[in-house]
Every structure is written in structure tokens, then in C-alpha cells.
Design a protein around this motif. Sequence first.
Motif, PDB file in Angstrom:
ATOM      1  N   GLU A 102       0.857  -1.181   0.000  1.00  0.00           N
ATOM      2  CA  GLU A 102       0.000   0.000   0.000  1.00  0.00           C
ATOM      3  C   GLU A 102       0.891   1.228   0.000  1.00  0.00           C
ATOM      4  OE1 GLU A 102      -2.256  -0.285   3.640  1.00  0.00           O
ATOM      5  OE2 GLU A 102      -0.684   0.738   4.784  1.00  0.00           O
ATOM      6  N   TYR A 103       0.284   2.389  -0.228  1.00  0.00           N
ATOM      7  CA  TYR A 103       1.055   3.629  -0.233  1.00  0.00           C
ATOM      8  C   TYR A 103       0.502   4.595   0.801  1.00  0.00           C
ATOM      9  CZ  TYR A 103       3.821   2.432  -4.297  1.00  0.00           C
ATOM     10  OH  TYR A 103       4.714   1.826  -5.132  1.00  0.00           O
ATOM     11  N   ARG A 104       1.414   5.212   1.535  1.00  0.00           N
ATOM     12  CA  ARG A 104       1.067   6.310   2.423  1.00  0.00           C
ATOM     13  C   ARG A 104       1.698   7.550   1.829  1.00  0.00           C
ATOM     14  NH1 ARG A 104       1.038   4.030   8.642  1.00  0.00           N
ATOM     15  NH2 ARG A 104       0.114   1.986   8.173  1.00  0.00           N
ATOM     16  N   ASP A 105       0.848   8.361   1.195  1.00  0.00           N
ATOM     17  CA  ASP A 105       1.336   9.433   0.327  1.00  0.00           C
ATOM     18  C   ASP A 105       2.234   8.788  -0.730  1.00  0.00           C
ATOM     19  OD1 ASP A 105      -0.097  11.394   1.700  1.00  0.00           O
ATOM     20  OD2 ASP A 105       1.487  11.590   3.194  1.00  0.00           O
ATOM     21  N   ASN A 106       3.508   9.155  -0.798  1.00  0.00           N
ATOM     22  CA  ASN A 106       4.368   8.569  -1.825  1.00  0.00           C
ATOM     23  C   ASN A 106       5.361   7.564  -1.237  1.00  0.00           C
ATOM     24  OD1 ASN A 106       5.688  10.626  -0.484  1.00  0.00           O
ATOM     25  ND2 ASN A 106       6.870  11.284  -2.264  1.00  0.00           N
ATOM     26  N   ILE A 107       5.068   7.027  -0.070  1.00  0.00           N
ATOM     27  CA  ILE A 107       5.921   6.019   0.535  1.00  0.00           C
ATOM     28  C   ILE A 107       5.246   4.658   0.443  1.00  0.00           C
ATOM     29  CG2 ILE A 107       6.964   5.189   2.677  1.00  0.00           C
ATOM     30  CD1 ILE A 107       7.438   8.042   3.483  1.00  0.00           C
ATOM     31  N   ALA A 108       5.963   3.690  -0.098  1.00  0.00           N
ATOM     32  CA  ALA A 108       5.432   2.333  -0.236  1.00  0.00           C
ATOM     33  C   ALA A 108       5.609   1.586   1.082  1.00  0.00           C
ATOM     34  CB  ALA A 108       6.167   1.600  -1.351  1.00  0.00           C
ATOM     35  N   VAL A 162       7.331  -1.153  -6.492  1.00  0.00           N
ATOM     36  CA  VAL A 162       8.065  -0.059  -5.858  1.00  0.00           C
ATOM     37  C   VAL A 162       9.052   0.558  -6.835  1.00  0.00           C
ATOM     38  CG1 VAL A 162       9.772   0.486  -4.082  1.00  0.00           C
ATOM     39  CG2 VAL A 162       7.764  -0.901  -3.513  1.00  0.00           C
ATOM     40  N   SER A 165       7.590   2.925  -9.315  1.00  0.00           N
ATOM     41  CA  SER A 165       6.751   3.983  -8.745  1.00  0.00           C
ATOM     42  C   SER A 165       7.566   5.124  -8.156  1.00  0.00           C
ATOM     43  CB  SER A 165       5.853   3.392  -7.651  1.00  0.00           C
ATOM     44  OG  SER A 165       5.089   2.326  -8.127  1.00  0.00           O
ATOM     45  N   LEU A 197      10.736   2.664   0.560  1.00  0.00           N
ATOM     46  CA  LEU A 197      10.075   1.423   0.955  1.00  0.00           C
ATOM     47  C   LEU A 197      10.179   1.211   2.453  1.00  0.00           C
ATOM     48  CD1 LEU A 197       8.775  -1.375   0.345  1.00  0.00           C
ATOM     49  CD2 LEU A 197      11.117  -2.256   0.159  1.00  0.00           C
ATOM     50  N   THR A 233      10.029   7.305  -4.495  1.00  0.00           N
ATOM     51  CA  THR A 233       9.397   6.693  -3.339  1.00  0.00           C
ATOM     52  C   THR A 233      10.454   6.185  -2.393  1.00  0.00           C
ATOM     53  OG1 THR A 233       7.684   5.113  -2.657  1.00  0.00           O
ATOM     54  CG2 THR A 233       9.251   4.351  -4.316  1.00  0.00           C
TER      55      THR A 233
END
Length: 218
Positions: free
Chosen positions: A6-12, A38, A41, A46, A44
Motif C-alpha cells: 500500500e502507499y502512504r502518500d508517496n511512501i510504499a 516499488v 513507482s 520502501l 518513493t
Amino acid sequence: MVATLEYRDNIAVLNLGDTENRFSLEWLDSANAGLDTVLASEPTALITTGSGKFYSNGLDLDWLLANGEKMGEYVGEVQKVLARVLTLAVPTVAAVNGHAFGAGSMLAMAHDFRVMRSDRGFFCFPEVDIRIPFTTGMAALIQAKTTPQTAVASMTTGRRYGGEDALAAALVDRVATEDALVGAAIEIATPLIGKDSGTLGAIKKTMFGAAEAALLTV
């Protein structure tokens, strides 16, 4: 159980699962698929974490007992994932939410940084007690990320490190309470987003080239 992304803003955020999160063949496929996403994308970073009592309990020993003739192939697939994370061309942070044993601890060590829950869970390389010697690649990974003193203490004794002990041994970089764990990982990762992936990947391959080569040789 499989890993989910999943993504939290632009962090995977790659969730390793809500059970023991052992490295089954299905889990390995899902982890590799997540890493593929990742890398496609950027920019980002991880973060990996689990849900519940375990970060990861490592190798799927039940499967290995039933499929001993495939041990070399299986261990090779596990080590490929460790090598991928070790040299991944984005910043990586392990948010160790619970127990991390064996190859589960090695997965955490493959990240750039580690945050461990302060109040519960153990970080451990139990190989000496379960009579499974480290492969050359696994030993190289651990030794690339620890001091010689910590490598000997953690690899030859089977010691179980709680969060504060792991921090003192520099096995992890920070500790946090359960509810603040992923947030602490995000704090580490956020300033690093946007580093040139080609340069970052090249630096990691230079730093950890010997360990990567050993992991990819079974």
C-alpha cells in the motif's frame, strides 16, 4: 499469507502479513511483485512491516521438511529477495513490529535502516541453536551490516535481543512504541525520497557487492 503493498502518500509500505510471515513460495512471489511495483513507482521509499506478533519468522521450515530435495532452490529464492532489498535503488526502512527470527532478521538487516518496537518482540539469529549453519551469503549479509563484535555475539550465541538491546548493539537504528513504529520509519524515509535511483543503486551495489554476490551464489 502473502505480502501486500500500500502507499502512504508517496511512501510504499510492504506489509509482510499478520501471521508468522514465513517465506513460503507464495510469499516470496508476492514480495517480489511488491518490489517490482516499488521500483516502477519512483520517487518513493520502501517501508516493510508486519501486523501483529511477528515481523517474520523466516524460512518456511514445514515446507522444507516436506521438500528437502528442493532446499537449494528454495534457499536461492530467499537469498534473491534478500539481495534485492539490500541493493534496492530506493531508500528502505524496516519497521520491526514484533519477533524477527532467522531469515526474518536477515530481511530487516538488508534494509538501509531499522526501527524496532521498544516494548515487545525479539531480534534473533537462532541458527546455532536450531542446528542450521548460515549460508555464505547470509553470513556475508549480516557481517556487512554489523560490527565484528555484534556479528560474533549475535551469530554464535543465538541471543534474543529486545528493542533496547538491539539498539545498543546497533542491530537497529531506533526504537519506538507500537503505535509510533511506522511513523518513526516514515520520519527516516521522508527526507530521503527523491535521491537519484541510479546513483543510489550504484552506491549500494558498491558498498554491498560482496554480500550481494554471495547471496546470489547458492
